[in-house]
Scaffold this motif. Structure first.
Motif, short mmCIF file in Angstrom:
data_model
loop_
_atom_site.label_atom_id
_atom_site.label_comp_id
_atom_site.label_asym_id
_atom_site.label_seq_id
_atom_site.Cartn_x
_atom_site.Cartn_y
_atom_site.Cartn_z
N MET A 1 0.42 1.93 -1.28
CA MET A 1 1.64 2.42 -0.64
C MET A 1 1.86 1.68 0.67
SD MET A 1 1.11 6.49 -1.08
CE MET A 1 2.73 7.05 -0.64
N THR A 2 3.14 1.45 0.98
CA THR A 2 3.42 0.85 2.28
C THR A 2 4.32 1.78 3.08
OG1 THR A 2 5.17 -0.50 1.27
CG2 THR A 2 3.01 -1.56 1.61
N VAL B 1 9.62 -8.12 2.67
CA VAL B 1 9.22 -6.75 3.01
C VAL B 1 8.75 -6.06 1.73
CG1 VAL B 1 10.02 -4.61 4.07
CG2 VAL B 1 10.98 -6.79 4.85
N ASP B 2 7.46 -5.83 1.62
CA ASP B 2 6.88 -5.26 0.40
C ASP B 2 6.92 -3.74 0.44
OD1 ASP B 2 5.95 -7.58 -1.17
OD2 ASP B 2 4.66 -7.96 0.56
N ILE B 3 7.69 -3.17 -0.46
CA ILE B 3 7.81 -1.72 -0.54
C ILE B 3 7.02 -1.24 -1.77
CG2 ILE B 3 9.42 0.23 -0.68
CD1 ILE B 3 9.79 -1.51 1.86
N MET B 4 6.01 -0.43 -1.53
CA MET B 4 5.14 0.05 -2.62
C MET B 4 5.09 1.58 -2.60
SD MET B 4 1.93 -2.52 -2.21
CE MET B 4 2.13 -4.26 -1.84
N ASP B 5 5.20 2.17 -3.79
CA ASP B 5 5.33 3.63 -3.87
C ASP B 5 4.08 4.35 -4.35
OD1 ASP B 5 5.27 2.97 -6.55
OD2 ASP B 5 7.17 3.91 -7.07
N CYS C 1 13.67 -7.49 0.44
CA CYS C 1 12.86 -6.31 0.15
C CYS C 1 12.37 -6.35 -1.29
CB CYS C 1 13.65 -5.03 0.44
SG CYS C 1 14.02 -4.86 2.18
N HIS C 2 11.08 -6.45 -1.45
CA HIS C 2 10.43 -6.53 -2.75
C HIS C 2 10.04 -5.11 -3.15
CE1 HIS C 2 6.70 -8.14 -5.16
NE2 HIS C 2 7.59 -7.53 -5.93
N MET C 3 10.83 -4.54 -4.04
CA MET C 3 10.73 -3.12 -4.36
C MET C 3 9.72 -2.88 -5.48
SD MET C 3 12.90 -2.32 -2.04
CE MET C 3 12.95 -0.56 -2.24
N MET C 4 8.49 -2.63 -5.12
CA MET C 4 7.46 -2.32 -6.13
C MET C 4 7.42 -0.80 -6.29
SD MET C 4 4.70 -5.17 -4.91
CE MET C 4 5.41 -5.34 -3.28
N ILE C 5 8.50 -0.31 -6.89
CA ILE C 5 8.70 1.15 -6.99
C ILE C 5 9.18 1.48 -8.40
CG2 ILE C 5 9.22 1.35 -4.52
CD1 ILE C 5 12.18 1.51 -5.20
#
Ligand SMILES: O=C(CO)[C@@H](O)[C@H](O)COP(=O)(O)O
Ligand SMILES: [Fe+2]
Length: 252
Positions: free
Chosen positions: A47-48, A36-40, A75-79
Motif C-alpha cells: 500500500m502507498t 506516482v505509484d498508487i497501491m491499494d 499516476c500508476h494505478m495499481m488498484i
C-alpha cells in the motif's frame, strides 16, 4: 521517428517524510515527469497513498503547460477498482491516469459509494471516462499479460477510447528495487514496430545498467525509482537515462 525521452522518477523510492521537497528537487534535477505509484494492498501486496497525498505534493510542482509537459503527474494505478478513483485523482492533480488492463477486466464490485460505480468496465470505456475527466489515459500490462490484448484497444477508430500511453511492466508490480526482467522487452519491440509514435513506458529495475536494452527495444518513457533516489547524483542518472533513449531516436 520514436518520441523523445521522458524521464519519470518513481517517488516510491523517495523519503516519504519529505515527499513534497523530493518532488520539487527531482524536477529541478532534470526529471520530466513524476511517476506516482498508487497501491491499494489488493491489486498488489503493498500500500502507498491516495488522492489527499497527491493533492499535497502537487502543490510543490508546477502543472505542465501541455500534454506530456514537464511536471506531469504520471499516476500508476495499481488498484483493483480503477474507475472508482478517476474523479478523485483528477481533482488531486493527476495528469496521466495509467490503469492496469488486468484490473479493468477483472474489477469486482465492492462496496463503492453512491455514484462511483465500481462495476466491471471495459478498458475502452475506462479510457473514455478518463479523457472525459480531463486526463490523459495510460494502460499498463503486468509481466504475465500478453500485449496481444492491446491491439484491439490501440486500433480503436474512436480516438477518445484510445490510450495515450502503454506501460510495459518490467517487474511484478508492488515494490521498488526489484531486478529488471529483460524477458518483457519483446513486448516493447512489438509495440514500437506497430506504433512508431506511441509513448511507451517501462517500469521496474531501470538503471544505467539496463537502460540500453530498454532503449534498443524502443521504450521512451523511463521510470526509475531506486536508481534515481539512491544515487549520489540523481541529476547525472537522469541525464544518462535520457541520452540512452534520445541517442537511439531515428535508428530504431
Ligand atoms: O510500479 C512500480 C513497482 O510496482 C515501480 O514504479 C517501482 O517503484 C520502480 O522502482 P525501481 O524498480 O525503479 O526501483
Ligand atoms: Fe510504477
Amino acid at each position: 521517428m520514436s518520441p523523445p525521452a521522458i524521464i519519470a522518477p518513481s517517488i516510491l523510492s523517495a523519503d516519504f517524510a519529505e515527499l513534497g521537497k523530493a518532488c520539487s528537487d527531482t524536477i529541478a534535477q532534470g526529471a520530466d515527469w513524476l511517476h506516482v505509484d498508487i497501491m491499494d494492498g489488493h491489486f498488489v501486496p503493498n500500500m502507498t497513498f491516495g488522492a489527499p497525498v497527491v493533492t499535497k505534493i502537487r502543490s510543490h510542482v508546477d502543472r505542465p503547460t501541455g500534454a506530456y509537459g514537464k511536471g506531469t503527474f504520471d499516476c500508476h494505478m495499481m488498484i483493483s477498482e480503477p474507475k472508482r478513483w478517476v474523479r478523485d485523482f483528477q481533482k488531486a492533480g493527476c495528469d496521466l491516469y495509467c490503469f492496469h488492463y488486468e484490473a479493468a477486466v477483472d474489477s469486482t464490485a465492492a462496496d463503492s459509494p453512491a455514484g462511483t460505480s465500481s462495476a466491471k468496465t471495459s478498458p475502452k470505456e475506462l479510457i473514455r471516462f478518463i479523457h472525459e475527466n480531463g486526463m490523459q489515459a495510460g494502460i499498463a500490462v503486468k509481466p504475465k499479460t500478453s500485449v496481444d490484448v492491446l491491439w484491439d484497444i490501440l486500433d480503436n477508430p474512436e480516438e477518445v477510447e484510445r490510450p495515450d500511453m502503454v506501460l510495459v511492466m518490467t517487474v511484478e508490480p508492488g515494490f521498488g528495487g526489484q531486478s529488471f526482467m529483460a524477458s518483457e522487452l519483446p513486448k516493447v519491440t512489438e509495440l514500437r514496430k506497430r506504433y512508431p509514435e506511441l509513448p511507451i513506458e517501462v517500469d521496474g529495475g531501470l538503471s544505467e545498467k539496463t537502460i540500453d536494452q530498454a532503449a534498443d527495444a524502443g521504450a521512451n518513457v523511463i521510470v526509475a525509482g531506486s536508481a534515481v533516489f539512491g544515487a549520489a547524483d540523481p541529476g547525472d542518472v537522469i541525464k544518462k537515462l535520457r541520452e540512452a533513449v534520445d541517442g537511439r531516436r531515428g535508428k530504431l
